[in-house]
Design an enzyme around this catalytic site. Structure first.
Site, PDB file in Angstrom:
ATOM      1  N   HIS A  69      -4.543  93.696 -30.580  1.00  0.00           N
ATOM      2  CA  HIS A  69      -4.477  94.894 -30.196  1.00  0.00           C
ATOM      3  C   HIS A  69      -3.766  95.117 -28.887  1.00  0.00           C
ATOM      4  CE1 HIS A  69      -7.305  96.598 -33.443  1.00  0.00           C
ATOM      5  NE2 HIS A  69      -7.956  95.409 -33.262  1.00  0.00           N
ATOM      6  N   LYS A  89      -6.836 109.801 -22.797  1.00  0.00           N
ATOM      7  CA  LYS A  89      -6.695 108.569 -23.038  1.00  0.00           C
ATOM      8  C   LYS A  89      -7.156 107.825 -21.858  1.00  0.00           C
ATOM      9  CE  LYS A  89      -2.441 108.688 -23.756  1.00  0.00           C
ATOM     10  NZ  LYS A  89      -1.769 108.121 -25.260  1.00  0.00           N
ATOM     11  N   ARG A  90      -7.386 106.496 -22.101  1.00  0.00           N
ATOM     12  CA  ARG A  90      -8.028 105.596 -20.723  1.00  0.00           C
ATOM     13  C   ARG A  90      -6.728 105.736 -19.874  1.00  0.00           C
ATOM     14  NH1 ARG A  90     -12.391 102.662 -21.280  1.00  0.00           N
ATOM     15  NH2 ARG A  90     -11.978 101.889 -19.310  1.00  0.00           N
ATOM     16  N   LYS A 131       0.213 103.446 -19.514  1.00  0.00           N
ATOM     17  CA  LYS A 131       0.256 104.688 -20.219  1.00  0.00           C
ATOM     18  C   LYS A 131       0.827 106.022 -19.370  1.00  0.00           C
ATOM     19  CE  LYS A 131      -4.118 103.633 -22.668  1.00  0.00           C
ATOM     20  NZ  LYS A 131      -3.755 103.540 -24.162  1.00  0.00           N
ATOM     21  N   THR A 173      -3.842 106.007 -31.161  1.00  0.00           N
ATOM     22  CA  THR A 173      -4.540 106.451 -32.395  1.00  0.00           C
ATOM     23  C   THR A 173      -4.594 107.956 -31.725  1.00  0.00           C
ATOM     24  OG1 THR A 173      -6.455 105.553 -31.470  1.00  0.00           O
ATOM     25  CG2 THR A 173      -5.480 104.697 -33.619  1.00  0.00           C
ATOM     26  N   LYS A 187      -4.219 111.772 -34.084  1.00  0.00           N
ATOM     27  CA  LYS A 187      -5.132 112.990 -34.257  1.00  0.00           C
ATOM     28  C   LYS A 187      -4.631 114.369 -33.619  1.00  0.00           C
ATOM     29  CE  LYS A 187      -8.716 109.565 -32.939  1.00  0.00           C
ATOM     30  NZ  LYS A 187      -9.239 108.812 -31.735  1.00  0.00           N
TER      31      LYS A 187
HETATM   32  C1  26Q Z   1     -12.141  91.891 -23.191  1.00  0.00           C
HETATM   33  C2  26Q Z   1     -12.747  91.090 -22.293  1.00  0.00           C
HETATM   34  C3  26Q Z   1     -13.698  91.385 -21.341  1.00  0.00           C
HETATM   35  C4  26Q Z   1     -13.914  92.889 -21.351  1.00  0.00           C
HETATM   36  C5  26Q Z   1     -13.303  93.826 -21.932  1.00  0.00           C
HETATM   37  C6  26Q Z   1     -12.494  93.401 -22.780  1.00  0.00           C
HETATM   38  C7  26Q Z   1     -11.798  94.449 -23.512  1.00  0.00           C
HETATM   39  C8  26Q Z   1     -12.327  95.693 -24.041  1.00  0.00           C
HETATM   40  C9  26Q Z   1     -11.664  96.327 -24.892  1.00  0.00           C
HETATM   41  C10 26Q Z   1     -10.491  94.229 -23.890  1.00  0.00           C
HETATM   42  C11 26Q Z   1      -9.671  95.191 -24.675  1.00  0.00           C
HETATM   43  C12 26Q Z   1     -10.420  96.290 -25.266  1.00  0.00           C
HETATM   44  C13 26Q Z   1      -9.681  97.367 -25.835  1.00  0.00           C
HETATM   45  C14 26Q Z   1      -8.462  97.503 -26.029  1.00  0.00           C
HETATM   46  C15 26Q Z   1      -7.904  98.658 -27.019  1.00  0.00           C
HETATM   47  O1  26Q Z   1      -8.540  99.624 -27.177  1.00  0.00           O
HETATM   48  N1  26Q Z   1      -6.810  98.631 -27.311  1.00  0.00           N
HETATM   49  C16 26Q Z   1      -6.196  99.729 -28.125  1.00  0.00           C
HETATM   50  O2  26Q Z   1      -6.134  99.658 -29.466  1.00  0.00           O
HETATM   51  C17 26Q Z   1      -5.787 100.640 -30.251  1.00  0.00           C
HETATM   52  C18 26Q Z   1      -6.382 100.419 -31.740  1.00  0.00           C
HETATM   53  O3  26Q Z   1      -5.541  99.319 -32.100  1.00  0.00           O
HETATM   54  C19 26Q Z   1      -4.449 100.702 -30.146  1.00  0.00           C
HETATM   55  O4  26Q Z   1      -4.109 102.110 -30.742  1.00  0.00           O
HETATM   56  C20 26Q Z   1      -4.010 101.048 -28.612  1.00  0.00           C
HETATM   57  O5  26Q Z   1      -2.606 100.847 -28.705  1.00  0.00           O
HETATM   58  C21 26Q Z   1      -4.502  99.757 -27.962  1.00  0.00           C
HETATM   59  O6  26Q Z   1      -4.319  99.633 -26.571  1.00  0.00           O
END
Ligand code: 26Q
Length: 837
Positions: free
Chosen positions: A376, A569-570, A575, A677, A681
């Site tokens: 991702h 978004k975050r 972004k 995503t 929406k």
């Molecule tokens: C990893 C290790 C330790 C702590 C946290 C994490 C961690 C947690 C969540 C790393 C990444 C995430 C989330 C990533 C994320 O949401 N990525 C998004 O995924 C979407 C679905 O595929 C995409 O549409 C977005 O572009 C992408 O940024």
């Protein structure tokens, strides 16, 4: 283990047989009253709507449970192949409305409540969001399992039942303040605890080798501190098809001996308190959406998820096939949601080799034909790496297995590219350096039969960039699966008026076949239809304002005819919320200068959470709030321009935001947003997009056509080409308007009593090293925003474009995405569940 399954495989008829629950408003009313009066012990003097919500949730939950059991039995009988979606996050949001929609009991429930003097909408607002995720990746998992159930696919979701989900955000003096989200405080009517499926998880200890009488070596992992994983099951209904799949969330608890050892030593209080160490594991969701490397607790979470889920699947397998694993890979597949659960590769090896006595080769064949990995992110800093020393301490046996996987893998690389030492170092699962690290993405690639990205550009960049060496070795493993969103939640449920107009116009097939929205296209030319479309949009905008007023208490006027320009978004530098804010300041500056030619009233909404430890993201939140305060209070500005920072953005907020949005901001630096995503929406709900050629924006633009999409900015190639000689100061020097914007920030116009607080922000965008190249895209963004205004001035034209966006959003249903996962990766057969009962 405290609870055992029935000894006999057939439960006694008397306890297994239940009457079928009705879906009529009378049946719903009866059960509602029962729960309200008995289980919850309330009567008409009770003032709190919470208990009415609770009684309704229990009533509907029963109906889901009943269908869930039938589905389970249908799968069992079909003896079908199954898929398991392993994810550290399931960002489910609220359940009630979705459950009613999918069961088809909206009207019945509304009537039942009405007859009791209750308002359904008020009750739904009493449900807390299940915020068990950060953002895109977690919400995608939730949309995926909705589509799996709708497509009648035998898929189980496996995740963690965090006691505290995503923190709640409030804004104090313009700054983000985090509070823990104890979402389970009032209980959770949707889950069922299943103690009988508890699994034991090992941590720590060391390994020992024994040689058996045949001279075979066996490894045992001993001296461990064990933790129990207790499953909680959440029903996932398909859309009106009788299928109810399962989401199994693990909660960590202490083992009994955990306490007992110390208890025997006489330290009763200490021993009870030590339960905490175990229960901490699933206490809280990590609130970073880019990896925070190195935290032992996070590794414990990941291992607990992987180990408990695999043991659960293997226990079911053994219940049916005994210790014969020859068909295991043909009947089971695991989809890894990013690298977070990728320790599952090593854990499945451990279980098959150490626990079930398989040889390495057979175990590896099974593992590498069972695991599939979705990436991702392209940001190199977000790739997960774990220090070898931490692994050795916490999971010593898994480290040995990873070493063995690596040795065998590197032998293959070496055979294919003899003497290419640099390649070996690049591809090794172990990164050398001051400290050794395990590259989890490489473990996932080596251990999987499928590796996919989440949008066409992203998948291409994985193959040509980040995973190039692996693509050369195994081109056929790599594929793309462009993301989607579920149209049930993200159109039917969140925008019922628009959904009704669509159904009235083209029939109701679109809910499960979203490409049918294309039939709306000709109606873009129909002025009566356009008027209805426009009226619904305006009404949604009014509802959005009302919601904001109730949540944040806005003390200024908003023009309902203004362009609602939204970025939620975050908060992340890539972004580029900053680019958006720079544009807002530019508009403010224009109004102050009296340069308002061709301007339309605009209401800019920004929302999103910053990771608590992400300094720059928090500064961006502060800047957005400070700029908002200045603009919104300035009488010269009036309704021409408003900036609203919406606190505590979450799933249930998006459900109110996307129907009322005119313009969707998707403005990441090209090549950085894997997919996005939220963009989908908004499009589905008839917003137009202003966006870069990044992630799924590219495919959105392909579907809707360039005329109906506002494209701006550098392409991914241009961004990379510019990097070596990027000179933001030269760009600023040539752009008066940009100078004025930066000057307003610099001179403290938005920080009158807080001198210098935005210095770091300014320095970052002015740096030739700025990876996000905000300054490079400013001019193009401003010019494109002018084209947006021009289009918005012609409301008939805008509405046409809005209709065309919805009409061409069919590709972005997760039904399409999941159908592709199934055809190309999982290869499951749908199972029809008898729903005529
Ligand atoms: C990893 C290790 C330790 C702590 C946290 C994490 C961690 C947690 C969540 C790393 C990444 C995430 C989330 C990533 C994320 O949401 N990525 C998004 O995924 C979407 C679905 O595929 C995409 O549409 C977005 O572009 C992408 O940024």
């Amino acid at each position: 283990m405290p609870h055992r399954r029935f000894k006999s495989s057939k439960p006694a008829a008397s306890i297994a047989t239940l009457k079928t629950l009705g879906l009529t408003s009378t049946a719903l009313t009866t059960d509602f009253k029962h729960y309200y009066g008995y289980r919850l012990g309330r009567d008409e003097t009770c003032q709190s709507l919470h208990y009415a919500y609770e009684a309704l949730a229990l009533t509907i939950s029963d109906r889901l449970t009943e269908r869930g059991k039938r589905t389970y039995n249908a799968y069992k009988q079909a003896d079908c192949k199954r898929a398991y979606y392993l994810s550290m996050e399931f960002l489910m949001g609220r359940t009630l409305s979705n459950a009613m929609l999918n069961l088809g009991i909206n009207d019945e429930t509304t009537y039942a409540l009405y007859s009791l003097g209750l308002d359904l909408e008020e009750l739904t607002e009493n449900e807390p969001d299940a915020g068990l995720g950060n953002g895109g990746l977690g919400r995608l998992a939730a949309c995926f399992i909705d589509s799996c159930a709708t497509l009648q696919l035998p898929v189980v979701g496996y995740g963690l039942r965090y006691e505290y989900g995503m923190f709640t955000q409030s804004i104090v003096n313009g700054e983000q303040v985090e509070d823990p989200d104890h979402w389970l405080r009032n209980g959770n009517a949707w889950e069922i605890e299943r103690l009988e499926y508890t699994q034991r998880i090992k941590f720590g200890g060391h390994t020992e080798i024994h040689t058996d009488e045949h001279g075979h070596a066996h490894v045992s992992w001993v001296g461990t501190q064990d933790v129990l994983a207790v499953p909680f099951d959440v029903p996932i209904p398909g859309y009106r098809n009788g299928t109810v799949n399962n989401l199994r969330l693990w909660k960590a608890t202490a083992t009994e001996e955990f306490n007992l050892q110390e208890f025997n030593a006489g330290d009763y209080v200490e021993s009870v308190a030590s339960k905490n160490t175990a229960e901490n594991i699933t206490m809280v969701l990590y609130p970073n959406d880019a990896s925070e490397n190195g935290k032992a607790l996070r590794l414990r979470q990941q291992y607990l998820l992987a180990s408990a889920s695999l043991q659960d699947v293997i226990a079911t397998w053994i219940g049916r096939h005994g210790e014969d694993f020859s068909e295991f890979a043909a009947k089971n597949t695991f989809q890894l949601n990013d690298t977070h659960p990728s320790i599952a590769v090593a854990e499945l090896m451990r279980l098959l080799v150490d626990k079930h006595g398989l040889g390495w080769e057979q175990a590896w064949r099974i593992t590498s034909q069972t695991m599939a990995y979705t990436n991702h992110t392209l940001l190199p800093e977000a790739l997960e790496r774990w220090s070898v020393s931490l692994f050795k301490q916490l999971l010593p046996r898994l480290l040995e297995i990873i070493y063995e996987i690596n040795a065998r893998f590197l032998a293959k690389v070496s055979a294919r590219w003899p003497g290419d030492v640099a390649r070996l170092a690049r591809m090794s699962l172990i990164e050398e350096g001051h400290e050794q690290h395990i590259r989890m993405a490489y473990l996932a690639i080596v251990g999987s039969y499928s590796v996919n990205g989440v949008a066409a550009l992203h998948s291409k960049l994985l193959q040509q960039g980040l995973f190039r060496d692996f693509y050369e070795l195994w081109p056929n493993k790599f594929n793309n699966k462009t993301n989607g969103v579920t149209p049930r939640r993200w159109l039917a449920s969140c925008n019922p008026d628009l959904a009704e107009l669509i159904t009235e116009t083209i029939g109701e097939g679109w809910l499960t076949d979203l490409k049918l929205l294309k039939k709306l296209e000709p109606y873009a030319e129909d002025s009566a239809f356009r008027k209805r479309w426009h009226d619904i949009k305006q009404q949604a905008k009014q509802q959005l304002i009302d919601y904001k007023r109730s949540e944040v208490g806005l003390d200024f006027e908003i023009n309902i005819n203004a362009l609602f320009d939204v970025q939620v978004k975050r908060i992340h530098e890539y972004k580029r919320q900053l680019l958006n804010i720079l544009h807002v300041i530019h508009l403010y500056d224009r109004i102050k200068r009296g340069d308002t030619a061709n301007m339309v009233d605009r209401c800019v909404i920004i929302g999103g959470k910053a990771a608590p430890g992400y300094f720059m993201a928090k500064k961006i939140v502060k800047l957005a709030n400070n700029v908002a305060n200045v603009i919104n209070q300035d009488p010269d500005i009036g309704t021409r321009l408003k900036l609203i920072f919406l606190p505590n953005y979450r799933v249930s907020a998006m459900e109110k935001i996307c129907p009322g949005t005119d313009l969707s901001e998707q403005i990441s630096t090209a090549g950085k947003e894997a997919s996005g995503t939220g963009n989908m929406k908004f499009m589905m709900n008839g917003a137009l997009t202003i966006g870069t050629l990044d992630g799924a924006n590219i495919e959105i633009r392909e579907e809707v056509g360039d005329d109906n999409f506002f494209l701006f900015g550098l392409t991914e190639d241009q961004v990379e080409a510019l990097r070596s000689n990027y000179d933001p100061l030269a760009i600023i020097a040539q752009d008066d308007e940009l100078q004025r914007v930066l000057n307003l920030i610099e001179c403290g116009h938005f920080s009158q009593f807080e001198p210098g607080i935005f210095d770091a922000v300014l320095a970052s965008i002015k740096s030739p090293q700025d990876p996000w190249m905000t300054i490079a895209d400013f001019r193009s963004f401003v010019d494109t925003q002018k084209r947006v205004e021009e289009a918005y001035q012609d409301q008939e034209r805008w509405t046409k474009m809005s209709i065309l966006n919805t009409a061409n959003s069919g590709k972005f249903s997760t039904d399409r995405t999941i159908a592709e996962y199934n055809q190309e990766i999982w290869k499951l057969t749908p199972v029809v569940v008898d729903n005529k009962f």
